[in-house]
Design an enzyme around this catalytic site. Sequence first.
Site, PDB file in Angstrom:
ATOM      1  N   GLY A  31      32.175  39.744  32.568  1.00 49.95           N
ATOM      2  CA  GLY A  31      30.856  39.841  31.940  1.00 49.95           C
ATOM      3  C   GLY A  31      30.929  40.502  30.579  1.00 49.95           C
ATOM      4  N   LEU A  33      29.630  39.378  27.935  1.00 54.44           N
ATOM      5  CA  LEU A  33      30.162  38.228  27.191  1.00 54.44           C
ATOM      6  C   LEU A  33      29.883  38.353  25.690  1.00 54.44           C
ATOM      7  CD1 LEU A  33      29.134  35.348  29.629  1.00 54.44           C
ATOM      8  CD2 LEU A  33      31.224  36.734  29.626  1.00 54.44           C
ATOM      9  N   HIS A  37      34.229  34.968  24.333  1.00 55.92           N
ATOM     10  CA  HIS A  37      34.033  34.341  25.644  1.00 55.92           C
ATOM     11  C   HIS A  37      33.304  32.999  25.485  1.00 55.92           C
ATOM     12  CE1 HIS A  37      34.048  38.666  27.248  1.00 55.92           C
ATOM     13  NE2 HIS A  37      34.956  38.083  27.999  1.00 55.92           N
ATOM     14  N   GLN A 155      48.563  39.849  30.397  1.00 54.66           N
ATOM     15  CA  GLN A 155      47.826  39.325  31.564  1.00 54.66           C
ATOM     16  C   GLN A 155      48.088  37.829  31.765  1.00 54.66           C
ATOM     17  OE1 GLN A 155      43.641  40.408  32.840  1.00 54.66           O
ATOM     18  NE2 GLN A 155      43.143  38.583  31.655  1.00 54.66           N
ATOM     19  N   SER A 188      34.841  43.092  24.821  1.00 55.47           N
ATOM     20  CA  SER A 188      33.598  43.709  25.310  1.00 55.47           C
ATOM     21  C   SER A 188      33.575  45.187  24.939  1.00 55.47           C
ATOM     22  CB  SER A 188      33.502  43.567  26.820  1.00 55.47           C
ATOM     23  OG  SER A 188      33.728  42.226  27.175  1.00 55.47           O
TER      24      SER A 188
HETATM   25  O1  PAF Z   1      40.480  39.461  31.549  1.00 55.43           O
HETATM   26  C1  PAF Z   1      39.563  39.829  32.322  1.00 55.43           C
HETATM   27  O2  PAF Z   1      38.372  39.879  31.967  1.00 55.43           O
HETATM   28  C2  PAF Z   1      39.923  40.246  33.743  1.00 55.43           C
HETATM   29  O3  PAF Z   1      41.146  40.892  33.780  1.00 55.43           O
HETATM   30  C3  PAF Z   1      39.891  39.083  34.737  1.00 55.43           C
HETATM   31  C4  PAF Z   1      40.931  38.032  34.419  1.00 55.43           C
HETATM   32  C5  PAF Z   1      38.495  38.446  34.734  1.00 55.43           C
HETATM   33  C6  PAF Z   1      40.170  39.592  36.166  1.00 55.43           C
HETATM   34  O4  PAF Z   1      39.229  40.524  36.564  1.00 55.43           O
END
Ligand code: PAF
Length: 283
Positions: A31, A33, A37, A155, A188
Amino acid sequence: MKLTQTVAELKEILTPAYQSKSTIGFFPTMGALHEGHLNLVKRALFKSEVVVVSIFVNPTQFNDPKDLEAYPRTLESDLNNLRSLSDELIVFHPDVNALYTDQPQSRSFDFKGLDKVMEGAYRPGHFDGVATVVDLLFKAVRPTVAYFGEKDYQQTLIVKSLVKQERLQVRIEVCPTTRESNGLARSSRNERLSAQGRIKAAFIYQQLKWVKRRFSSVEFEVIREAVSMAFKDTEDWRLEYFEIAEVPSLELSVSRKKNKKYRAFIAARFEGVRLIDSIALNE
Ligand code: PAF
Protein backbone atom coordinates in the site's frame (compact mmCIF):
# COMPACT_ATOMS: atom_id res chain seq x y z
CA MET A 1 -12.83 -2.68 -9.46
CA LYS A 2 -13.29 -5.78 -7.33
CA LEU A 3 -12.06 -5.62 -3.74
CA THR A 4 -11.78 -8.77 -1.67
CA GLN A 5 -10.32 -9.63 1.71
CA THR A 6 -10.45 -13.42 1.63
CA VAL A 7 -8.49 -16.07 -0.25
CA ALA A 8 -11.68 -18.06 -0.96
CA GLU A 9 -13.43 -15.07 -2.57
CA LEU A 10 -10.28 -14.15 -4.52
CA LYS A 11 -10.16 -17.67 -5.95
CA GLU A 12 -13.84 -17.45 -6.89
CA ILE A 13 -13.26 -14.13 -8.70
CA LEU A 14 -10.28 -15.62 -10.54
CA THR A 15 -11.94 -18.92 -11.50
CA PRO A 16 -13.05 -17.73 -14.99
CA ALA A 17 -9.48 -16.51 -15.65
CA TYR A 18 -8.03 -19.88 -14.55
CA GLN A 19 -10.57 -21.71 -16.74
CA SER A 20 -9.92 -19.61 -19.84
CA LYS A 21 -6.15 -19.71 -19.20
CA SER A 22 -5.99 -15.90 -19.26
CA THR A 23 -2.68 -14.31 -18.28
CA ILE A 24 -2.92 -13.13 -14.71
CA GLY A 25 -0.55 -10.32 -13.79
CA PHE A 26 0.08 -9.81 -10.09
CA PHE A 27 1.63 -6.87 -8.27
CA PRO A 28 2.13 -7.40 -4.52
CA THR A 29 2.35 -4.15 -2.51
CA MET A 30 2.20 -2.92 1.05
CA GLY A 31 0.00 0.00 0.00
CA ALA A 32 0.88 3.69 0.41
CA LEU A 33 0.87 3.68 -3.37
CA HIS A 34 2.90 6.32 -5.20
CA GLU A 35 3.49 7.10 -8.85
CA GLY A 36 6.11 4.32 -9.10
CA HIS A 37 3.51 1.74 -8.04
CA LEU A 38 0.89 3.20 -10.38
CA ASN A 39 3.29 3.06 -13.36
CA LEU A 40 3.85 -0.57 -12.58
CA VAL A 41 0.11 -1.28 -12.43
CA LYS A 42 -0.26 0.43 -15.83
CA ARG A 43 2.46 -1.84 -17.20
CA ALA A 44 0.67 -4.90 -15.79
CA LEU A 45 -2.65 -3.74 -17.30
CA PHE A 46 -0.97 -3.37 -20.67
CA LYS A 47 0.64 -6.80 -20.55
CA SER A 48 -1.86 -9.08 -18.77
CA GLU A 49 -5.51 -9.93 -19.37
CA VAL A 50 -6.36 -9.91 -15.67
CA VAL A 51 -4.48 -7.85 -13.04
CA VAL A 52 -4.46 -8.43 -9.29
CA VAL A 53 -2.89 -5.90 -6.89
CA SER A 54 -2.47 -6.92 -3.27
CA ILE A 55 -2.28 -4.43 -0.42
CA PHE A 56 -0.96 -6.02 2.74
CA VAL A 57 1.49 -4.64 5.31
CA ASN A 58 3.31 -7.84 6.15
CA PRO A 59 4.33 -7.96 9.84
CA THR A 60 6.87 -10.78 9.43
CA GLN A 61 9.25 -8.76 7.26
CA PHE A 62 9.71 -5.96 9.82
CA ASN A 63 12.47 -6.65 12.31
CA ASP A 64 11.79 -3.32 14.01
CA PRO A 65 8.26 -2.99 15.50
CA LYS A 66 8.56 0.84 15.34
CA ASP A 67 9.15 0.62 11.59
CA LEU A 68 6.05 -1.58 11.22
CA GLU A 69 3.98 0.87 13.24
CA ALA A 70 5.27 3.88 11.29
CA TYR A 71 4.64 2.26 7.90
CA PRO A 72 2.10 4.52 6.13
CA ARG A 73 -1.40 3.08 5.69
CA THR A 74 -3.48 4.97 3.14
CA LEU A 75 -6.10 2.46 2.00
CA GLU A 76 -8.78 4.93 0.85
CA SER A 77 -6.47 6.94 -1.40
CA ASP A 78 -4.79 3.71 -2.63
CA LEU A 79 -8.19 2.38 -3.73
CA ASN A 80 -9.10 5.69 -5.38
CA ASN A 81 -5.80 5.72 -7.26
CA LEU A 82 -6.27 2.15 -8.45
CA ARG A 83 -9.89 2.81 -9.41
CA SER A 84 -8.74 5.75 -11.55
CA LEU A 85 -6.51 3.38 -13.58
CA SER A 86 -9.05 0.70 -14.40
CA ASP A 87 -12.34 -0.59 -13.04
CA GLU A 88 -11.30 -4.11 -14.02
CA LEU A 89 -8.56 -4.35 -11.42
CA ILE A 90 -8.86 -6.95 -8.68
CA VAL A 91 -7.58 -5.74 -5.32
CA PHE A 92 -6.74 -8.26 -2.64
CA HIS A 93 -6.56 -6.68 0.83
CA PRO A 94 -6.48 -9.51 3.38
CA ASP A 95 -6.07 -8.98 7.09
CA VAL A 96 -3.34 -10.90 8.91
CA ASN A 97 -5.58 -13.85 9.82
CA ALA A 98 -6.90 -14.25 6.29
CA LEU A 99 -3.40 -14.74 4.92
CA TYR A 100 -1.54 -16.37 7.81
CA THR A 101 -3.98 -18.99 8.98
CA ASP A 102 -2.13 -19.28 12.29
CA GLN A 103 0.18 -16.85 14.13
CA PRO A 104 2.05 -14.71 11.57
CA GLN A 105 5.42 -16.40 11.45
CA SER A 106 8.21 -16.60 8.89
CA ARG A 107 9.30 -19.86 7.37
CA SER A 108 13.03 -20.23 7.07
CA PHE A 109 14.62 -20.50 3.64
CA ASP A 110 18.08 -21.14 2.28
CA PHE A 111 18.91 -18.35 -0.12
CA LYS A 112 22.55 -19.37 -0.54
CA GLY A 113 23.89 -16.21 1.04
CA LEU A 114 21.70 -13.75 -0.90
CA ASP A 115 19.99 -12.90 2.38
CA LYS A 116 23.17 -12.49 4.42
CA VAL A 117 24.42 -9.19 3.00
CA MET A 118 23.17 -5.60 2.89
CA GLU A 119 19.39 -5.55 3.62
CA GLY A 120 19.66 -9.08 5.02
CA ALA A 121 22.53 -8.12 7.33
CA TYR A 122 20.89 -4.90 8.54
CA ARG A 123 17.36 -6.32 8.82
CA PRO A 124 17.76 -9.85 10.21
CA GLY A 125 14.87 -12.12 9.21
CA HIS A 126 13.55 -9.59 6.69
CA PHE A 127 13.90 -11.81 3.63
CA ASP A 128 12.44 -14.89 5.31
CA GLY A 129 9.41 -12.68 6.05
CA VAL A 130 9.25 -11.38 2.47
CA ALA A 131 9.56 -14.88 0.98
CA THR A 132 6.95 -16.28 3.38
CA VAL A 133 4.34 -13.70 2.43
CA VAL A 134 5.16 -13.72 -1.30
CA ASP A 135 4.77 -17.51 -1.29
CA LEU A 136 1.38 -17.22 0.47
CA LEU A 137 0.28 -14.51 -1.97
CA PHE A 138 1.45 -16.49 -5.03
CA LYS A 139 -0.46 -19.53 -3.78
CA ALA A 140 -3.58 -17.41 -3.28
CA VAL A 141 -3.43 -15.64 -6.66
CA ARG A 142 -1.66 -18.24 -8.90
CA PRO A 143 -0.38 -15.52 -11.26
CA THR A 144 1.20 -16.08 -14.67
CA VAL A 145 3.55 -13.16 -14.13
CA ALA A 146 4.43 -11.13 -11.03
CA TYR A 147 5.87 -7.62 -11.09
CA PHE A 148 8.55 -6.32 -8.72
CA GLY A 149 10.39 -2.99 -8.68
CA GLU A 150 14.11 -2.89 -9.31
CA LYS A 151 14.53 -0.43 -6.41
CA ASP A 152 14.37 -3.45 -4.10
CA TYR A 153 16.94 -5.25 -6.21
CA GLN A 154 18.01 -7.72 -3.51
CA GLN A 155 14.35 -8.60 -2.96
CA THR A 156 13.93 -9.42 -6.66
CA LEU A 157 16.77 -11.97 -6.39
CA ILE A 158 15.22 -13.46 -3.25
CA VAL A 159 11.85 -13.81 -5.02
CA LYS A 160 13.48 -15.47 -8.05
CA SER A 161 15.24 -17.89 -5.70
CA LEU A 162 11.93 -18.61 -3.90
CA VAL A 163 10.23 -19.37 -7.23
CA LYS A 164 13.01 -21.82 -8.08
CA GLN A 165 13.05 -23.49 -4.65
CA GLU A 166 9.28 -23.88 -4.49
CA ARG A 167 9.00 -24.71 -8.23
CA LEU A 168 6.32 -22.06 -8.66
CA GLN A 169 4.86 -21.56 -12.13
CA VAL A 170 5.22 -17.78 -12.25
CA ARG A 171 7.45 -15.51 -14.31
CA ILE A 172 9.07 -12.64 -12.41
CA GLU A 173 9.26 -9.35 -14.24
CA VAL A 174 11.55 -6.72 -12.76
CA CYS A 175 10.51 -3.14 -13.58
CA PRO A 176 12.85 -0.13 -13.64
CA THR A 177 12.97 2.20 -10.64
CA THR A 178 10.74 5.25 -10.99
CA ARG A 179 12.40 8.45 -9.77
CA GLU A 180 11.25 11.88 -8.64
CA SER A 181 12.41 14.74 -10.90
CA ASN A 182 15.58 15.20 -8.79
CA GLY A 183 16.50 11.49 -9.08
CA LEU A 184 15.27 10.30 -5.64
CA ALA A 185 13.92 6.75 -6.03
CA ARG A 186 10.17 6.75 -5.44
CA SER A 187 9.28 5.03 -2.18
CA SER A 188 6.37 5.08 0.25
CA ARG A 189 8.93 6.16 2.84
CA ASN A 190 9.55 9.45 0.99
CA GLU A 191 6.22 10.65 2.42
CA ARG A 192 7.89 10.79 5.83
CA LEU A 193 10.54 13.27 4.66
CA SER A 194 10.05 17.04 4.99
CA ALA A 195 9.68 19.03 1.74
CA GLN A 196 13.29 20.19 2.10
CA GLY A 197 14.40 16.66 3.02
CA ARG A 198 12.82 15.26 -0.10
CA ILE A 199 14.96 17.60 -2.19
CA LYS A 200 18.14 16.84 -0.24
CA ALA A 201 17.54 13.06 -0.26
CA ALA A 202 18.46 12.99 -3.96
CA PHE A 203 22.02 12.91 -2.58
CA ILE A 204 21.89 9.08 -2.55
CA TYR A 205 21.29 8.91 -6.29
CA GLN A 206 23.93 11.58 -6.96
CA GLN A 207 26.44 9.40 -5.11
CA LEU A 208 25.42 6.31 -7.08
CA LYS A 209 25.79 8.16 -10.38
CA TRP A 210 29.24 9.39 -9.27
CA VAL A 211 30.22 5.77 -8.49
CA LYS A 212 29.04 4.65 -11.92
CA ARG A 213 31.11 7.36 -13.63
CA ARG A 214 34.25 6.37 -11.69
CA PHE A 215 33.67 2.60 -11.77
CA SER A 216 36.03 1.70 -14.60
CA SER A 217 38.89 3.99 -13.60
CA VAL A 218 39.02 4.05 -9.77
CA GLU A 219 39.81 1.19 -7.35
CA PHE A 220 36.79 -0.09 -5.38
CA GLU A 221 38.47 0.74 -2.06
CA VAL A 222 38.99 4.36 -3.10
CA ILE A 223 35.38 4.61 -4.28
CA ARG A 224 34.21 3.12 -0.98
CA GLU A 225 36.19 5.64 1.08
CA ALA A 226 35.03 8.55 -1.05
CA VAL A 227 31.34 7.62 -0.64
CA SER A 228 31.73 7.07 3.08
CA MET A 229 33.44 10.51 3.44
CA ALA A 230 30.78 12.21 1.33
CA PHE A 231 28.05 10.95 3.70
CA LYS A 232 30.07 11.91 6.79
CA ASP A 233 30.60 15.41 5.40
CA THR A 234 26.95 15.95 4.55
CA GLU A 235 24.78 17.11 7.39
CA ASP A 236 22.10 14.82 8.85
CA TRP A 237 22.96 11.66 6.92
CA ARG A 238 23.71 8.29 8.49
CA LEU A 239 25.14 5.82 6.01
CA GLU A 240 24.24 2.21 6.88
CA TYR A 241 26.10 0.60 4.03
CA PHE A 242 27.66 1.24 0.70
CA GLU A 243 28.59 -1.91 -1.21
CA ILE A 244 29.68 -2.95 -4.65
CA ALA A 245 28.43 -6.48 -5.30
CA GLU A 246 28.69 -8.92 -8.15
CA VAL A 247 25.32 -9.75 -9.70
CA PRO A 248 23.40 -11.97 -9.51
CA SER A 249 25.38 -13.69 -6.70
CA LEU A 250 25.55 -10.52 -4.53
CA GLU A 251 29.06 -11.50 -3.52
CA LEU A 252 30.55 -8.32 -2.04
CA SER A 253 33.48 -7.24 -4.18
CA VAL A 254 36.74 -5.50 -3.42
CA SER A 255 38.09 -5.51 -6.95
CA ARG A 256 36.88 -5.86 -10.51
CA LYS A 257 36.92 -9.26 -12.19
CA LYS A 258 36.80 -9.78 -15.92
CA ASN A 259 33.39 -10.52 -17.49
CA LYS A 260 31.51 -9.97 -14.22
CA LYS A 261 28.57 -7.65 -13.70
CA TYR A 262 28.48 -5.28 -10.73
CA ARG A 263 25.96 -3.13 -8.94
CA ALA A 264 26.41 -0.46 -6.24
CA PHE A 265 24.02 -0.40 -3.29
CA ILE A 266 23.35 2.24 -0.64
CA ALA A 267 21.18 2.30 2.48
CA ALA A 268 21.17 5.48 4.53
CA ARG A 269 19.01 7.32 7.01
CA PHE A 270 17.96 10.91 6.48
CA GLU A 271 15.63 12.75 8.87
CA GLY A 272 15.32 9.34 10.54
CA VAL A 273 13.88 7.75 7.38
CA ARG A 274 15.65 4.70 5.99
CA LEU A 275 16.20 4.98 2.23
CA ILE A 276 17.73 2.47 -0.18
CA ASP A 277 18.79 2.65 -3.81
CA SER A 278 21.14 0.91 -6.22
CA ILE A 279 22.59 1.26 -9.70
CA ALA A 280 23.97 -1.10 -12.35
CA LEU A 281 27.65 -0.27 -12.89
CA ASN A 282 28.44 -2.16 -16.07
CA GLU A 283 25.38 -3.34 -17.95
O1 PAF B 1 8.18 -4.76 -1.83
C1 PAF B 1 7.20 -4.79 -1.05
O2 PAF B 1 6.36 -3.88 -0.99
C2 PAF B 1 7.05 -5.99 -0.12
O3 PAF B 1 8.28 -6.46 0.31
C3 PAF B 1 6.22 -7.13 -0.73
C4 PAF B 1 6.89 -7.73 -1.95
C5 PAF B 1 4.83 -6.60 -1.11
C6 PAF B 1 6.03 -8.26 0.30
O4 PAF B 1 5.37 -7.81 1.43
